[in-house]
Design a protein around this motif. Sequence first.
Motif, PDB file in Angstrom:
ATOM      1  N   LYS A  60       0.831  -1.208   0.000  1.00  0.00           N
ATOM      2  CA  LYS A  60       0.000   0.000   0.000  1.00  0.00           C
ATOM      3  C   LYS A  60       0.865   1.257   0.000  1.00  0.00           C
ATOM      4  O   LYS A  60       0.573   2.226  -0.707  1.00  0.00           O
ATOM      5  CB  LYS A  60      -0.914  -0.005   1.216  1.00  0.00           C
ATOM      6  CG  LYS A  60      -1.840   1.215   1.285  1.00  0.00           C
ATOM      7  CD  LYS A  60      -2.742   1.158   2.510  1.00  0.00           C
ATOM      8  CE  LYS A  60      -3.645   2.385   2.563  1.00  0.00           C
ATOM      9  NZ  LYS A  60      -4.526   2.364   3.760  1.00  0.00           N
TER      10      LYS A  60
ATOM     11  N   SER B 188       2.440   2.309 -10.352  1.00  0.00           N
ATOM     12  CA  SER B 188       3.189   2.506  -9.109  1.00  0.00           C
ATOM     13  C   SER B 188       4.473   1.685  -9.092  1.00  0.00           C
ATOM     14  O   SER B 188       4.626   0.703  -9.837  1.00  0.00           O
ATOM     15  CB  SER B 188       2.333   2.121  -7.903  1.00  0.00           C
ATOM     16  OG  SER B 188       2.159   0.710  -7.843  1.00  0.00           O
TER      17      SER B 188
ATOM     18  N   ASP C  12       2.479   1.478  -3.405  1.00  0.00           N
ATOM     19  CA  ASP C  12       1.484   1.543  -4.467  1.00  0.00           C
ATOM     20  C   ASP C  12       1.001   2.974  -4.642  1.00  0.00           C
ATOM     21  O   ASP C  12       0.395   3.317  -5.654  1.00  0.00           O
ATOM     22  CB  ASP C  12       0.298   0.630  -4.122  1.00  0.00           C
ATOM     23  CG  ASP C  12      -0.609   0.396  -5.324  1.00  0.00           C
ATOM     24  OD1 ASP C  12      -0.077   0.238  -6.448  1.00  0.00           O
ATOM     25  OD2 ASP C  12      -1.836   0.376  -5.140  1.00  0.00           O
ATOM     26  N   GLU C  13       1.290   3.794  -3.650  1.00  0.00           N
ATOM     27  CA  GLU C  13       0.926   5.213  -3.724  1.00  0.00           C
ATOM     28  C   GLU C  13       2.064   6.068  -4.284  1.00  0.00           C
ATOM     29  O   GLU C  13       1.937   7.294  -4.363  1.00  0.00           O
ATOM     30  CB  GLU C  13       0.531   5.709  -2.331  1.00  0.00           C
ATOM     31  CG  GLU C  13      -0.712   5.022  -1.767  1.00  0.00           C
ATOM     32  CD  GLU C  13      -1.004   5.411  -0.335  1.00  0.00           C
ATOM     33  OE1 GLU C  13      -0.168   6.126   0.263  1.00  0.00           O
ATOM     34  OE2 GLU C  13      -2.056   5.006   0.194  1.00  0.00           O
TER      35      GLU C  13
END
Length: 231
Positions: free
Chosen positions: A33, A93, A36-37
Amino acid sequence: MYTYGFFGPSYLLIIIGLVISLWASWYVNHNFKKYDEVPSHHGTSGADAARFILDNAGLQNVQIQRVSGKLTDNYNPTNKTLNLSESTYDSTSVAAIGVAAHECGHAIQDQTSYAPMRLRSALVPAVNLGSNFSIPIILLGVILGANQTLIQIGIWLFALVVLFQVVTLPVEFNASGRAVKILSSSTLVDSDEVPMVKQVLFAAALTYVAAVISTALQLLRLILIFGDNRN
Protein backbone atom coordinates in the motif's frame (compact mmCIF):
# COMPACT_ATOMS: atom_id res chain seq x y z
CA MET A 1 -4.53 -38.36 26.37
CA TYR A 2 -4.76 -37.31 22.71
CA THR A 3 -7.69 -35.05 23.60
CA TYR A 4 -5.59 -33.36 26.26
CA GLY A 5 -2.79 -32.95 23.71
CA PHE A 6 -5.10 -31.15 21.29
CA PHE A 7 -5.95 -28.49 23.86
CA GLY A 8 -2.87 -28.73 26.05
CA PRO A 9 0.34 -26.68 26.11
CA SER A 10 1.20 -27.68 22.52
CA TYR A 11 -1.73 -25.52 21.36
CA LEU A 12 0.56 -22.56 22.02
CA LEU A 13 2.47 -23.58 18.86
CA ILE A 14 -0.65 -22.95 16.78
CA ILE A 15 -1.10 -19.53 18.37
CA ILE A 16 2.54 -18.60 17.69
CA GLY A 17 2.20 -19.68 14.07
CA LEU A 18 -1.01 -17.69 13.68
CA VAL A 19 0.58 -14.54 15.10
CA ILE A 20 3.57 -14.87 12.76
CA SER A 21 1.30 -15.37 9.74
CA LEU A 22 -0.91 -12.42 10.64
CA TRP A 23 2.11 -10.16 11.11
CA ALA A 24 3.59 -11.23 7.75
CA SER A 25 0.28 -10.60 6.01
CA TRP A 26 0.00 -7.15 7.60
CA TYR A 27 3.61 -6.33 6.69
CA VAL A 28 3.27 -7.19 3.00
CA ASN A 29 -0.03 -5.32 2.69
CA HIS A 30 1.43 -2.32 4.54
CA ASN A 31 4.45 -2.14 2.24
CA PHE A 32 2.47 -2.73 -0.94
CA LYS A 33 0.00 0.00 0.00
CA LYS A 34 2.84 2.37 0.88
CA TYR A 35 4.66 2.00 -2.45
CA ASP A 36 1.48 1.54 -4.47
CA GLU A 37 0.93 5.21 -3.72
CA VAL A 38 4.31 6.10 -5.26
CA PRO A 39 3.97 6.55 -9.05
CA SER A 40 6.99 5.45 -11.05
CA HIS A 41 8.89 8.28 -12.70
CA HIS A 42 8.43 6.81 -16.17
CA GLY A 43 4.73 6.05 -15.76
CA THR A 44 5.04 2.44 -16.91
CA SER A 45 2.16 0.16 -15.96
CA GLY A 46 2.64 -3.26 -14.43
CA ALA A 47 1.39 -4.95 -17.60
CA ASP A 48 3.69 -2.90 -19.85
CA ALA A 49 6.66 -3.58 -17.59
CA ALA A 50 5.93 -7.31 -17.68
CA ARG A 51 5.64 -7.30 -21.48
CA PHE A 52 8.94 -5.45 -21.78
CA ILE A 53 10.76 -7.89 -19.49
CA LEU A 54 9.27 -10.99 -21.12
CA ASP A 55 10.05 -9.81 -24.64
CA ASN A 56 13.65 -8.98 -23.70
CA ALA A 57 13.97 -12.49 -22.25
CA GLY A 58 12.71 -14.06 -25.46
CA LEU A 59 9.39 -15.02 -23.91
CA GLN A 60 7.05 -13.53 -26.49
CA ASN A 61 4.95 -16.71 -26.20
CA VAL A 62 3.98 -15.91 -22.60
CA GLN A 63 0.61 -14.19 -22.51
CA ILE A 64 -0.27 -11.55 -19.90
CA GLN A 65 -3.74 -11.72 -18.41
CA ARG A 66 -5.68 -9.60 -15.93
CA VAL A 67 -7.13 -11.49 -12.96
CA SER A 68 -9.43 -10.29 -10.22
CA GLY A 69 -8.31 -9.52 -6.68
CA LYS A 70 -5.42 -7.83 -4.96
CA LEU A 71 -1.96 -9.42 -4.86
CA THR A 72 -3.30 -12.49 -6.67
CA ASP A 73 -0.49 -12.23 -9.23
CA ASN A 74 1.01 -15.49 -10.43
CA TYR A 75 2.77 -17.25 -13.29
CA ASN A 76 1.20 -20.44 -14.63
CA PRO A 77 3.86 -22.70 -16.21
CA THR A 78 1.20 -25.06 -17.55
CA ASN A 79 -0.33 -22.64 -20.04
CA LYS A 80 2.52 -20.09 -20.06
CA THR A 81 0.45 -17.18 -18.79
CA LEU A 82 1.45 -14.32 -16.54
CA ASN A 83 -1.57 -13.38 -14.47
CA LEU A 84 -1.54 -9.88 -13.01
CA SER A 85 -4.09 -8.76 -10.44
CA GLU A 86 -6.23 -5.68 -10.79
CA SER A 87 -3.93 -3.90 -8.34
CA THR A 88 -0.95 -4.52 -10.64
CA TYR A 89 -2.09 -4.68 -14.25
CA ASP A 90 -2.92 -1.02 -14.93
CA SER A 91 -1.12 0.58 -12.01
CA THR A 92 1.97 2.67 -12.70
CA SER A 93 3.19 2.51 -9.11
CA VAL A 94 6.62 1.30 -8.03
CA ALA A 95 4.96 -1.55 -6.15
CA ALA A 96 3.06 -2.76 -9.22
CA ILE A 97 6.18 -2.78 -11.38
CA GLY A 98 8.06 -4.71 -8.71
CA VAL A 99 5.33 -7.35 -8.42
CA ALA A 100 5.07 -7.69 -12.21
CA ALA A 101 8.84 -8.10 -12.48
CA HIS A 102 8.76 -10.77 -9.78
CA GLU A 103 6.22 -12.83 -11.72
CA CYS A 104 8.39 -12.41 -14.82
CA GLY A 105 11.17 -13.89 -12.73
CA HIS A 106 9.08 -17.06 -12.40
CA ALA A 107 8.54 -17.16 -16.17
CA ILE A 108 12.31 -16.92 -16.69
CA GLN A 109 12.82 -19.70 -14.12
CA ASP A 110 10.49 -21.86 -16.18
CA GLN A 111 12.37 -20.97 -19.36
CA THR A 112 15.74 -21.92 -17.82
CA SER A 113 14.43 -25.04 -16.04
CA TYR A 114 15.37 -23.68 -12.63
CA ALA A 115 15.82 -26.81 -10.48
CA PRO A 116 13.90 -25.76 -7.31
CA MET A 117 10.94 -24.73 -9.47
CA ARG A 118 10.96 -28.12 -11.20
CA LEU A 119 11.15 -29.86 -7.83
CA ARG A 120 8.25 -27.81 -6.48
CA SER A 121 6.12 -28.69 -9.51
CA ALA A 122 6.96 -32.38 -9.08
CA LEU A 123 5.85 -32.24 -5.44
CA VAL A 124 2.41 -30.78 -6.18
CA PRO A 125 0.48 -34.09 -6.47
CA ALA A 126 1.96 -35.43 -3.23
CA VAL A 127 1.37 -32.12 -1.45
CA ASN A 128 -2.27 -32.03 -2.54
CA LEU A 129 -2.64 -35.50 -1.06
CA GLY A 130 -0.96 -34.43 2.17
CA SER A 131 -2.91 -31.20 2.62
CA ASN A 132 -6.26 -32.89 1.97
CA PHE A 133 -5.86 -36.20 3.77
CA SER A 134 -3.17 -35.91 6.47
CA ILE A 135 -5.44 -34.70 9.29
CA PRO A 136 -8.40 -36.99 8.37
CA ILE A 137 -6.05 -39.99 8.34
CA ILE A 138 -4.63 -39.02 11.76
CA LEU A 139 -8.12 -38.61 13.18
CA LEU A 140 -9.16 -41.94 11.68
CA GLY A 141 -6.19 -43.53 13.40
CA VAL A 142 -7.33 -42.05 16.72
CA ILE A 143 -10.90 -43.23 16.21
CA LEU A 144 -9.69 -46.76 15.45
CA GLY A 145 -8.07 -47.07 18.85
CA ALA A 146 -4.85 -45.11 18.41
CA ASN A 147 -3.80 -46.96 15.26
CA GLN A 148 -0.17 -45.87 15.09
CA THR A 149 0.25 -46.93 11.45
CA LEU A 150 -2.47 -44.58 10.25
CA ILE A 151 -1.31 -41.82 12.58
CA GLN A 152 2.26 -42.03 11.33
CA ILE A 153 1.10 -42.06 7.70
CA GLY A 154 -0.90 -38.91 8.40
CA ILE A 155 2.09 -37.19 10.01
CA TRP A 156 4.35 -38.06 7.08
CA LEU A 157 1.76 -36.72 4.64
CA PHE A 158 1.63 -33.46 6.59
CA ALA A 159 5.43 -33.33 6.50
CA LEU A 160 5.18 -33.22 2.69
CA VAL A 161 3.35 -29.90 3.01
CA VAL A 162 6.23 -28.51 5.06
CA LEU A 163 8.73 -29.83 2.51
CA PHE A 164 6.83 -28.13 -0.32
CA GLN A 165 6.86 -24.81 1.48
CA VAL A 166 10.59 -25.11 2.19
CA VAL A 167 11.27 -25.78 -1.50
CA THR A 168 9.12 -22.76 -2.35
CA LEU A 169 11.47 -20.40 -0.49
CA PRO A 170 14.39 -20.47 -2.97
CA VAL A 171 11.90 -20.23 -5.86
CA GLU A 172 10.39 -17.03 -4.48
CA PHE A 173 13.66 -15.43 -3.34
CA ASN A 174 15.30 -16.22 -6.67
CA ALA A 175 12.39 -14.69 -8.61
CA SER A 176 12.68 -11.53 -6.52
CA GLY A 177 16.44 -11.45 -7.06
CA ARG A 178 15.94 -11.72 -10.81
CA ALA A 179 13.34 -8.95 -10.69
CA VAL A 180 15.63 -6.55 -8.84
CA LYS A 181 18.53 -7.30 -11.18
CA ILE A 182 16.39 -6.74 -14.28
CA LEU A 183 14.88 -3.51 -12.99
CA SER A 184 18.27 -2.20 -11.84
CA SER A 185 19.66 -2.52 -15.36
CA SER A 186 16.57 -1.34 -17.26
CA THR A 187 14.84 1.96 -17.90
CA LEU A 188 11.59 0.83 -16.28
CA VAL A 189 12.48 2.44 -12.96
CA ASP A 190 15.09 4.93 -11.81
CA SER A 191 17.89 4.05 -9.42
CA ASP A 192 16.17 5.74 -6.48
CA GLU A 193 13.09 3.55 -7.03
CA VAL A 194 14.97 0.23 -6.87
CA PRO A 195 15.20 0.24 -3.03
CA MET A 196 11.42 0.66 -2.92
CA VAL A 197 10.99 -2.38 -5.16
CA LYS A 198 13.32 -4.34 -2.89
CA GLN A 199 11.23 -3.41 0.13
CA VAL A 200 8.00 -4.58 -1.50
CA LEU A 201 9.49 -7.88 -2.66
CA PHE A 202 11.23 -8.52 0.67
CA ALA A 203 7.93 -8.05 2.48
CA ALA A 204 6.25 -10.47 0.06
CA ALA A 205 8.99 -13.04 0.60
CA LEU A 206 8.44 -12.91 4.35
CA THR A 207 4.93 -14.30 3.87
CA TYR A 208 6.50 -17.52 2.53
CA VAL A 209 8.92 -17.65 5.44
CA ALA A 210 5.99 -17.19 7.81
CA ALA A 211 4.10 -20.01 6.07
CA VAL A 212 7.05 -22.38 6.56
CA ILE A 213 7.35 -21.50 10.25
CA SER A 214 3.61 -21.78 10.87
CA THR A 215 3.25 -25.13 9.12
CA ALA A 216 6.42 -26.51 10.73
CA LEU A 217 5.01 -25.58 14.16
CA GLN A 218 1.82 -27.46 13.31
CA LEU A 219 3.91 -30.49 12.32
CA LEU A 220 5.86 -30.28 15.57
CA ARG A 221 2.58 -30.17 17.47
CA LEU A 222 1.33 -33.30 15.70
CA ILE A 223 4.56 -35.09 16.53
CA LEU A 224 4.35 -34.03 20.19
CA ILE A 225 0.76 -35.24 20.46
CA PHE A 226 0.88 -38.41 18.40
CA GLY A 227 4.54 -39.26 17.97
CA ASP A 228 4.93 -41.30 21.15
CA ASN A 229 3.65 -44.82 20.49
CA ARG A 230 3.21 -45.40 24.23
CA ASN A 231 0.46 -42.79 24.24
